[in-house]
Enzyme design. Sequence first.
Site, short mmCIF file in Angstrom:
data_model
loop_
_atom_site.label_atom_id
_atom_site.label_comp_id
_atom_site.label_asym_id
_atom_site.label_seq_id
_atom_site.Cartn_x
_atom_site.Cartn_y
_atom_site.Cartn_z
N ARG A 51 0.81 -1.21 0.00
CA ARG A 51 0.00 0.00 0.00
C ARG A 51 0.86 1.28 0.00
NH1 ARG A 51 -5.00 -0.01 2.12
NH2 ARG A 51 -4.59 -2.20 2.55
N THR A 52 1.81 1.33 0.91
CA THR A 52 2.65 2.53 1.01
C THR A 52 3.53 2.68 -0.22
OG1 THR A 52 2.65 2.28 3.41
CG2 THR A 52 4.33 3.71 2.48
N ARG A 101 11.49 1.97 3.61
CA ARG A 101 10.73 1.24 4.62
C ARG A 101 11.67 0.19 5.19
NH1 ARG A 101 5.06 1.22 5.92
NH2 ARG A 101 4.50 -0.78 6.80
N HIS A 129 6.08 6.90 11.04
CA HIS A 129 5.54 6.73 9.70
C HIS A 129 4.99 8.10 9.28
CE1 HIS A 129 4.01 5.00 6.18
NE2 HIS A 129 3.05 4.21 6.65
#
Lengths: 304, 143
Positions: A51-52, A101, A129
């Site tokens: 998703r990110t 990440r 985040h």
Amino acid sequence: MRSLIDILDLSKDEIASLIRTADDIIQNPEKYAEKCHGKKLATLFFEPSTRTRLSFEAAMYELGGHVIGFSEAASSSASKGESIADTVRVVSCYADIIAMRHPKEGAPLVASMKSGVPVINAGDGGHNHPTQTLADLLTIHREKGRFSDLTVGLCGDLKFGRTVHSLISALSRYENVRFVLISPEELVLPDYIKEDVLQRGGFSFYETEDLEEVMPELDILYMTRVQRERFFNEADYIRLKDSYILTPEKLLTAKQDLAILHPLPRVGEIAGSVDDDPRACYFKQALYGKYMRMALILMLLEVS
Amino acid sequence: MIIDSIKNGIVIDHIRAGRSMELYNLLHLDRLKCSVAIIKNAPSEKMGRKDIIKIDEELSVDLDMLGYIDPGATVNIIRDGVLVEKRHLELPEQVENVIFCKNPRCIVTAEREIPHIFRLANREQGIYRCIYCDTEGKRNEEE
Ligand SMILES: [Zn+2]
């Protein structure tokens, strides 16, 4: 050269400026379609987060740029034992900006100290985040037009929920924000955040286990996941989990202009029947995340 | 070395009683060639008991390290038998490889070459946090 590691790396003015840019991108997307022409974003995802990563990649493509990178540690040199410092020094030669990440807390900070190009923290373990917080802030701003004079309910896992901690830090710089902390006893907000952020800043906050009790007061309701593995025993989990599931019935007493947020993915803590309620903002929030990432990339690349 | 009269050197005074050996080790005073005197449990009006370290050479002491270990200590610099400077210490903004992060999820525990850096988060309470993971550092109090 700037990086974004922690949401508090950005001043209030910078956040206001990012929001103005994001609003303008939403209004005039064509104006931005070639802003990053010829630039490359490297997405270094040492743990998967589809998703990110997709949000970052979509953001860069919509700015006319390119994307390189990897989506899990197994396909990177980290699997051969290369240090973060070496990886970013090499990637800096190929890319203009990095989104990282990593499962270890602080890895993007280490990267930013060694990198020749800006580094964006795309999540470091359970720690920070910041681009999620930017998405949260744009959602609140577009729904409410302000950050001050708000009653913000935070519900679910407030102990381990990093998005909750960052959002509290970010909002604690505005006037007259009241925090309502809704969680089971096992998952209350850590003392150091209560003491260092809320009490020191003179913010009023109220702790409760009962979502329905406080529902009528809320302007914002930020839902988070309550995970089974956070509980000492199954019985507690089963006893408590329904209290923290948002349903249309629980919303009956809520304000008409409540905004319901959730960092997603959800695992049952918001009933599907809430999705059609106009107060549900969590899918918009994902979209806004992309616009804030676009605004952030422009800012860090100093593209005007 | 005559304990009470140093010609050129440093006197670290008002050390909390019992901590002088720790300071001696952390400041690497064992590596010095000159004479170093450690005075333990000296009577003190203010503190009851205190430790003192006298170093018979003017050298630059890591004041940050000293401030971190014992912010109440004072550093006296002596030249030609005269006290020329008295420095009061305070907690440093940042310390490197003095406090070690023990958070198993922190990057410093995964990669050995990264220095352990802690920053002062709360001066009144003397709380330090790891710059990588924000874990509170435990200041090693008397054992
Ligand atoms: Zn750490």
